[in-house]
Design an enzyme around this catalytic site. Structure first.
Site, PDB file in Angstrom:
ATOM      1  N   THR A 266      45.168  42.243  44.377  1.00 25.33           N
ATOM      2  CA  THR A 266      44.217  43.314  44.063  1.00 25.33           C
ATOM      3  C   THR A 266      44.974  44.622  43.948  1.00 25.33           C
ATOM      4  O   THR A 266      45.917  44.875  44.704  1.00 25.33           O
ATOM      5  CB  THR A 266      43.114  43.409  45.140  1.00 25.33           C
ATOM      6  N   PHE A 268      44.759  48.719  44.078  1.00 26.57           N
ATOM      7  CA  PHE A 268      43.962  49.794  44.662  1.00 26.57           C
ATOM      8  C   PHE A 268      44.476  51.117  44.114  1.00 26.57           C
ATOM      9  O   PHE A 268      45.653  51.236  43.781  1.00 26.57           O
ATOM     10  CB  PHE A 268      44.122  49.800  46.190  1.00 26.57           C
TER      11      PHE A 268
END
Ligand SMILES: O=C(O)C(=O)C[C@]1(C(=O)O)C=C[C@@H](O)C=C1
Length: 366
Positions: A266, A268
């Site tokens: 992921t 960010f």
């Protein structure tokens, strides 16, 4: 390590050597911290509203460490150690406050600590727009929000929040996401009939769940950490969550790394109030609203090709002020101060009904 006769040193001698290296490290780290404290004085002498955290400088320091690392520790491991030293040095200059998408124990908290180090003060927020609000209000210096997952795609709430916000992106951090099946000390492992997790985590572990727990009820909750918390009180339930949530609630891993794709990660974004000078290896994010005309996408992308600018991401979101009109979120290599990037932005403006630069920031190092 050997003595003069080429015999390996014994344990006591090796420990003596480690003690003397540690003393030297202590002296050097303290000298570095003194330097950072002096940097703070220089910064405030030049400007009473000086900003102490310098993302471009931190990226340069970490890159240099990785380039010069002689081993045997690998470059990332070494950079993580320096990350923590720099975090402590910055806290000596001025402690930094960071809001993240909570609750405690989420991957976003892990990303915040990976990016800022453990000397930053990290504060959990209940929702992405609350992270934006806290930074806008000046209650914290920076915010950390998820923006895209390699398996599940974009986090729409984050992109939508940028449309209404004047905040800048000042950094990015990519986290490998490992999910585990977690249980508590009251769980009857042979009787698991319910599994809690965040919808994105369920999606990332779908095949594993179908194969191993096809009949368990899957209950979607607001975060992995919340899933972990619930498992503490139910003997027939398990949670899918990561290491931080497991640690926070003292849960055991029944199955580790159950994500369907081993490269599951992921990305960010770090959001703040200041723009960031070039670090030498940067990315820029823009949002563009287009007039609804034939060939608009070609018009939008052609300047990137012409100026040989590397596009790293293109997302489309419905615009909020018109039915069937869209905005494009575009990430590309380079900094707004680069002449080629300035050329592209000029050309994009010609085709766009609106364009906003969300920020230029160092490509994630760790
Ligand atoms: O170089 C600076 O501006 C510093 O404040 C020093 C330092 C460091 O420890 O290296 C600390 C904090 C900044 O974010 C960047 C670097």
């Amino acid at each position: 390590m050997t003595d003069n006769t080429d015999k390996p040193l014994d344990l006591a001698s090796l420990r003596q050597r480690i003690d003397s290296i540690d003393s030297e490290l202590l002296r050097l780290i303290s000298e570095r911290a003194d330097c950072a404290a002096q940097v703070a004085q220089v910064k405030t002498a030049d400007d009473p509203d000086a900003v102490f955290y310098r993302p471009e400088r931190e990226a340069q320091v970490l890159r240099r460490v990785m380039e010069r690392n002689p081993g045997p520790l690998n470059g990332e491991e070494m950079a993580r150690l320096f990350r923590e030293i720099m975090s402590a040095c910055l806290a000596l200059e001025k402690p930094i406050k960071v809001a993240y998408l909570g609750p405690e124990g989420t991957f976003t908290q892990q990303a915040a600590l990976k990016h800022f180090g453990h000397s930053a003060i990290s504060l959990p927020m209940a929702a992405i727009d609350e992270v934006f609000r806290e930074v806008e209000a000046g209650a914290v210096n920076y915010g950390v929000v998820p923006v895209e997952n390699s398996t599940e795609g974009v986090v729409n709430n984050t992109l939508d929040s940028f449309m209404d916000s004047g905040l800048h992106i000042s950094g990015e951090v990519v986290l490998r996401i490992h999910h585990h099946l977690l249980v508590s000390n009251i769980t009857r492992q042979d009787k698991i009939s319910r599994i809690y997790s965040h919808p994105q985590s369920f999606a990332q572990c779908r095949k594993w769940l179908d194969a191993h727990y096809p009949h368990a009820e899957r209950v979607a909750v607001s975060s992995n950490a919340e899933a972990a918390r619930l498992v503490k009180t139910e003997w027939h339930s398990a949670a899918i969550a990561g290491d931080m949530a497991a640690q926070l609630y003292g849960l055991d891993r029944v199955a580790e790394k159950i994500e369907d794709r081993p490269d599951n990660s992921t990305r960010f974004l770090i959001i703040g109030n200041e723009s960031v000078p070039p670090s030498g290896h940067d990315k820029t994010s823009i949002v563009v609203a287009m007039r609804n005309q034939p060939g608009v996408l070609h018009g939008l992308l052609e300047p990137f090709h012409r100026h040989a600018i590397d596009l790293t991401r293109l997302e489309t979101r419905p615009s909020r002020n018109g039915v069937w009109t869209y905005v494009f979120f575009i990430d590309f290599k380079g900094h707004v101060d680069d002449p080629a990037v300035a050329g592209v932005l000029e050309a994009v403006k010609q085709h766009a009904s609106d364009m906003k630069v969300l920020g230029s920031y160092p490509v994630g190092v760790l």
